[in-house]
Design a protein around this motif. Structure first.
Motif, PDB file in Angstrom:
ATOM      1  N   ARG A  13     -50.816 -33.195  -2.359  1.00 57.23           N
ATOM      2  CA  ARG A  13     -50.787 -31.912  -2.547  1.00 57.23           C
ATOM      3  C   ARG A  13     -50.999 -31.295  -4.184  1.00 57.23           C
ATOM      4  NH1 ARG A  13     -47.820 -28.469  -5.564  1.00 57.23           N
ATOM      5  NH2 ARG A  13     -45.866 -29.372  -5.125  1.00 57.23           N
ATOM      6  N   GLY A  46     -50.268 -31.650   2.105  1.00 57.89           N
ATOM      7  CA  GLY A  46     -51.008 -30.594   1.610  1.00 57.89           C
ATOM      8  C   GLY A  46     -50.353 -29.383   1.955  1.00 57.89           C
ATOM      9  N   ASP A  54     -57.254 -29.355   4.393  1.00 58.31           N
ATOM     10  CA  ASP A  54     -55.919 -29.778   4.366  1.00 58.31           C
ATOM     11  C   ASP A  54     -55.651 -29.187   5.791  1.00 58.31           C
ATOM     12  OD1 ASP A  54     -55.565 -29.933   1.847  1.00 58.31           O
ATOM     13  OD2 ASP A  54     -53.944 -28.853   1.329  1.00 58.31           O
TER      14      ASP A  54
END
Ligand SMILES: CC(=O)SCCNC(=O)CCNC(=O)[C@H](O)C(C)(C)COP(=O)(O)OP(=O)(O)OC[C@H]1O[C@@H](n2cnc3c(N)ncnc32)[C@H](O)[C@@H]1OP(=O)(O)O
Ligand SMILES: CC(=O)C(=O)O
Length: 531
Positions: A13, A46, A54
């Motif tokens: 992320r 994510g 994602d």
């Protein structure tokens, strides 16, 4: 019993927010699986709903062995209920056991960036976390800009944390979002939070804008946080995040904490670091703490001499604990101890007081002054040493060579380049002359040498040139500059060795490096020289 620190990885992320990083779904799946195998507690995969990659990751992420997968997102939008917020719904639809929501804790940010009232922001935090908890998920709260917010308005920053705590947040993570805090400030502020919320589970998330993300994370741990967020190799927004590759061994080996990583798994930390580099097509940082190739490389003569007596002289830990190895380098900074150590590693027996060792040190220093760099070409160093010690087989003598480069323009002005090399050498008692073409003069030279030598040494079929680097040593001499050529060769099993040549003529330098490459390979294969 050692205290437990929980490791929360945000490579997929925050790491993907770094300029130049763009993970594919396959990258994310491979990295998540490696993080799980390594013993990371939380893998932030994510932001569901933010982009198709994602979404595809969360749709495909397999059952983990150890780690909990976490979905990241933000608190509900102002003016909506949490249960009616499409963003929150996307995050919950990812069906992860953990969810991490970022919310504002700096009043100025609330008014400037969110443009909502500071009381509405507190409701956004508590409603959103309660909603996540109601769905049976573990709820983490990332208090964005917490340290800057605390310095601007302590009462409000603590209110934001209290809102999350009272909503039942499983973890409250204090974020140094702009990465400008100092370790002493982090320690002081975390200690205050600890005293205000003694029963909250606190975490830390630091950015690296002053190169202090690791130090700040450790200061927070000393003040009582028990979850560390970070990324592999410290990748992340702007200057990056706290580097878990540096933090994990420090937490375990220096501070005595237990993590989800066992001592056996810790030996794999270098592989985890290199996996990320590999996926990003980056050259690993050889100076990286704990895992870099140079992390336990010793160059200075004084260092190596003391290391020979006790390795603790210049090593803060045993490299084996993190799966790394000690490297003794030979260069112009070397003394007898470096050279003796390298010779021993190469299986060359020589008495410690042999005068030829002093001579070898002298030759290395003289050659390094001319541009040679043996620390990156240990096969050439071995040949130099064996030559001096009278242990160098001579597989062929090069009598002459010629390398041509011809460029012809076609009618449309496109260049067509042809390179050709002729070599004349003496091998097995006769003189051999061969010609070969190549895509450049060095390649043609390599081909011509092989053509001449392979009938006598068929094993040469099993080696090839895998990398070729030219370094200009005297750039002020422009095209007349001295060059250093380093050739990497590999055998059919993938083992690599490095040789070098130095000359103002790049073809001559390449020829010297090729000679060493061929000679070293034949010598290592135990081939008998045909003279
Ligand atoms: C500190 C951090 O690193 S947080 C993580 C940052 N990471 C990312 O932003 C990567 C993923 N983000 C995205 O793909 C997009 O920004 C999305 C899908 C989340 C949102 O996209 P958009 O709806 O187009 O909004 P945009 O990104 O322009 O602006 C963010 C909006 O969220 C609001 N917002 C920001 N933080 C919060 C918060 N904690 N809670 C609620 N709303 C918030 C902003 O005020 C802004 O509102 P607006 O749409 O009314 O102007
Ligand atoms: C959440 C986050 O990434 C930050 O505040 O830096």
């Amino acid at each position: 019993m050692a205290e437990r620190i929980y490791l929360y990885d945000s490579t997929l992320r925050d790491g993907s927010q770094a300029q130049g990083i763009d993970f594919t779904v396959a990258d994310k799946l491979a990295i998540a699986s490696a993080l799980d195998a390594f013993g990371i507690d939380y893998i932030e995969g994510g932001w569901p709903g933010a982009n198709p990659t994602d979404d595809a990751f969360f749709a495909r992420v397999p059952q983990t062995r150890f780690a909990k997968v976490s979905a990241f997102g933000m608190t509900r939008r102002a003016g909506r209920s949490a249960s009616n917020d499409p963003g929150l719904q996307d995050i919950l639809n990812a069906n992860t056991s953990a969810v991490c929501l970022v919310g504002k804790s700096w009043d100025w940010q609330v008014e400037t960036a969110l443009k909502v009232s500071i009381s509405e922001n507190l409701k956004m935090i508590s409603d959103s976390l309660s909603h996540v908890l109601d769905q049976g998920r573990e709820a983490h709260f990332d208090a964005e800009h917490f340290f800057d917010g605390y310095k601007a308005n302590r009462a409000y920053a603590l209110e934001a944390l209290k809102a999350a705590h009272e909503a039942g947040a499983s973890w409250i993570i204090l974020c140094d979002t702009n990465g400008g805090s100092m370790p002493s400030e982090v320690y002081r502020i975390v200690s205050d939070v600890k005293s205000m919320l003694p029963d909250a589970n606190l975490g830390i998330h630091c950015h690296n804008d002053t190169e202090q993300a690791v130090a700040n994370s450790l200061a927070a741990v000393e003040a009582g946080v028990r979850q560390i967020q970070g990324t592999i190799n410290g990748i992340g927004e702007r200057c990056g995040n706290a580097n878990l590759i540096a933090l994990i061994p420090t937490l375990m080996l220096k501070m005595g904490f237990e993590t989800g990583v066992s001592m056996e798994q810790l030996k794999e930390i270098g592989s985890l670091s290199r996996l990320i580099d590999d996926r990003l097509n980056r050259v690993p940082n050889r100076h990286a703490a704990y895992v870099g190739k140079s992390a336990f490389a010793h160059k200075g003569g004084l260092h190596v001499s003391a290391m020979a007596r006790d390795s603790r002289s210049y090593e803060h830990i045993d490299p084996a604990l993190v799966g790394n190895t000690r490297l003794i380098l030979v260069s112009d900074k070397a003394g007898r101890a470096n050279v003796l150590n390298r010779l021993e590693q190469m299986g060359i027996e020589v008495a410690a007081d042999d005068e030829r060792v002093t001579e070898l040190v002298k030759i290395v220093k003289e050659r390094e002054a001319l541009g040679y760099a043996y620390e990156d070409a240990s096969a050439s160093f071995e040949l130099l040493a064996r030559g001096l010690l009278g242990q160098l087989p001579r597989f062929y003598d090069l009598l002459s060579y010629r390398a041509l480069n011809e460029c012809r323009m076609d009618a449309k002005g496109h260049a067509d380049t042809l390179a050709e090399a002729t070599v004349k050498l003496s091998v097995a008692g006769s003189t051999v002359m061969t010609v070969a073409e190549g895509n450049g003069p060095v390649n043609a030279l390599d081909q011509a040498l092989r053509k001449a030598l392979t009938p006598h040494y068929p094993v040469l079929e099993a080696m090839h040139l895998s990398d070729y680097k030219v370094r200009i040593l005297t750039p002020s001499d422009a095209t007349a500059a001295l060059t250093r050529v380093v050739i990497e060769s590999r055998d059919s099993d993938g083992h690599a060795w490095h040789t070098l040549g130095v000359s103002a003529n790049v073809i001559d330098a390449s020829n010297d490096a090729l000679f060493d490459a061929l000679t070293w390979f034949l010598m290592k294969r135990g081939v008998a020289a045909q003279k």
